[in-house]
Design a protein around this motif. Structure first.
Motif, PDB file in Angstrom:
ATOM      1  N   SER A 182      -5.304 -45.476  -5.305  1.00 28.10           N
ATOM      2  CA  SER A 182      -5.956 -45.125  -6.388  1.00 28.10           C
ATOM      3  C   SER A 182      -5.301 -44.580  -7.560  1.00 28.10           C
ATOM      4  O   SER A 182      -5.900 -44.350  -8.751  1.00 28.10           O
ATOM      5  CB  SER A 182      -6.923 -43.813  -6.106  1.00 28.10           C
ATOM      6  OG  SER A 182      -6.300 -42.837  -5.490  1.00 28.10           O
ATOM      7  N   GLU A 183      -3.841 -44.462  -7.449  1.00 32.58           N
ATOM      8  CA  GLU A 183      -3.339 -44.124  -8.658  1.00 32.58           C
ATOM      9  C   GLU A 183      -2.996 -45.262  -9.721  1.00 32.58           C
ATOM     10  O   GLU A 183      -2.904 -46.475  -9.337  1.00 32.58           O
ATOM     11  CB  GLU A 183      -1.641 -44.051  -8.232  1.00 32.58           C
ATOM     12  CG  GLU A 183      -0.666 -43.260  -9.324  1.00 32.58           C
ATOM     13  CD  GLU A 183       0.610 -43.041  -8.994  1.00 32.58           C
ATOM     14  OE1 GLU A 183       1.718 -43.054  -9.486  1.00 32.58           O
ATOM     15  OE2 GLU A 183       0.874 -42.964  -7.618  1.00 32.58           O
ATOM     16  N   LYS A 184      -3.270 -44.811 -10.931  1.00 34.71           N
ATOM     17  CA  LYS A 184      -3.355 -45.684 -12.114  1.00 34.71           C
ATOM     18  C   LYS A 184      -1.922 -46.220 -12.254  1.00 34.71           C
ATOM     19  O   LYS A 184      -0.958 -45.357 -12.423  1.00 34.71           O
ATOM     20  CB  LYS A 184      -3.848 -45.268 -13.373  1.00 34.71           C
ATOM     21  CG  LYS A 184      -5.545 -45.088 -13.089  1.00 34.71           C
ATOM     22  CD  LYS A 184      -6.084 -44.569 -14.394  1.00 34.71           C
ATOM     23  CE  LYS A 184      -7.571 -44.239 -14.012  1.00 34.71           C
ATOM     24  NZ  LYS A 184      -8.306 -43.727 -15.356  1.00 34.71           N
ATOM     25  N   PHE A 185      -1.742 -47.579 -12.958  1.00 40.36           N
ATOM     26  CA  PHE A 185      -0.356 -47.990 -13.420  1.00 40.36           C
ATOM     27  C   PHE A 185       0.157 -46.958 -14.452  1.00 40.36           C
ATOM     28  O   PHE A 185       1.227 -46.615 -14.396  1.00 40.36           O
ATOM     29  CB  PHE A 185      -0.463 -49.277 -13.594  1.00 40.36           C
ATOM     30  CG  PHE A 185       0.942 -49.830 -13.808  1.00 40.36           C
ATOM     31  CD1 PHE A 185       1.860 -50.170 -13.111  1.00 40.36           C
ATOM     32  CD2 PHE A 185       1.325 -50.120 -15.274  1.00 40.36           C
ATOM     33  CE1 PHE A 185       3.049 -50.869 -13.359  1.00 40.36           C
ATOM     34  CE2 PHE A 185       2.716 -50.673 -15.710  1.00 40.36           C
ATOM     35  CZ  PHE A 185       3.382 -51.027 -14.783  1.00 40.36           C
TER      36      PHE A 185
ATOM     37  N   ASN B 271      -0.247 -43.758 -15.817  1.00 40.86           N
ATOM     38  CA  ASN B 271      -0.828 -42.598 -15.656  1.00 40.86           C
ATOM     39  C   ASN B 271      -0.328 -41.479 -16.886  1.00 40.86           C
ATOM     40  O   ASN B 271       0.240 -41.893 -17.708  1.00 40.86           O
ATOM     41  CB  ASN B 271      -0.328 -41.797 -14.347  1.00 40.86           C
ATOM     42  CG  ASN B 271       1.031 -41.745 -14.083  1.00 40.86           C
ATOM     43  OD1 ASN B 271       1.816 -41.909 -15.064  1.00 40.86           O
ATOM     44  ND2 ASN B 271       1.450 -41.717 -12.886  1.00 40.86           N
TER      45      ASN B 271
END
Length: 179
Positions: free
Chosen positions: A157-160, A162
């Motif tokens: 779920s971590e965005k590229f 951030n």
């Protein structure tokens, strides 16, 4: 179950049950398989890994990754290369966006202040040409960071891009603009 990291010689039904249990507990799950019966577990896992030599077509089509040499050591090599690629891609994007923001700012600030532009358009084209070539060659060839395999996996779920990356892009752009 929390102390066990590898299960071997598990039936296809148990594989699927284990994948579901581990995912329910918030674990990132990779599953290997080579048969038709392994397809449900391969599909359900975060990453399904099929055997390329001895695997069935169904397993290969269902999997996210295929081991073309059927060697489990290849999984570690693939993870290491993937982490290196991801890290270098982030560095390249960070550099590229910081440069572009600084470049746009070099033209916006004089326009807002009503002073002459610092560069002619042809100078910008030449500058862009060399910056892009240098960045492309440098970030692709950069070796992996030390200890890259000791880090935990990235959360799906971590965005590229951030918050910390955005901050470093802005700080890099400001630094370039002030030079």
């Amino acid at each position: 179950m929390r102390e066990i990291y590898v299960y071997a010689r598990v039936t296809p039904e148990d594989k699927l049950r284990l994948v579901r249990l581990l995912k329910k507990n918030g674990e990132l799950v990779a599953v290997t398989g080579d048969g038709i019966n392994d397809a449900p577990a391969l599909k359900e896992a975060h990453i399904g890994i099929a055997m390329g030599i001895h695997g069935t077509d169904v397993a290969k089509e269902t999997a996210d990754m295929i081991l073309t040499d059927d060697n489990f050591a290849t999984i570690e090599t693939a993870i290491k290369e993937g982490r290196k690629l991801y890290s270098n891609l982030r560095k390249g994007v960070r550099y590229y966006l910081a440069c572009k923001i600084a470049l746009v700012s070099i033209f916006l600030v004089p326009i807002v202040l009503g002073i002459p532009l610092p560069f002619a358009p042809i100078q910008i084209i030449v500058l862009e040409l060399f910056m892009d070539l240098a960045a492309s060659a440098t970030f692709v060839a950069e070796p992996g960071e030390a200890g890259i395999m000791n880090k935990p996996p990235k959360s799906p779920s971590e965005k590229f891009i951030n918050r910390s990356m955005l901050t470093s892009i802005v700080l890099g752009a400001v630094s370039l603009l002030l030079q």
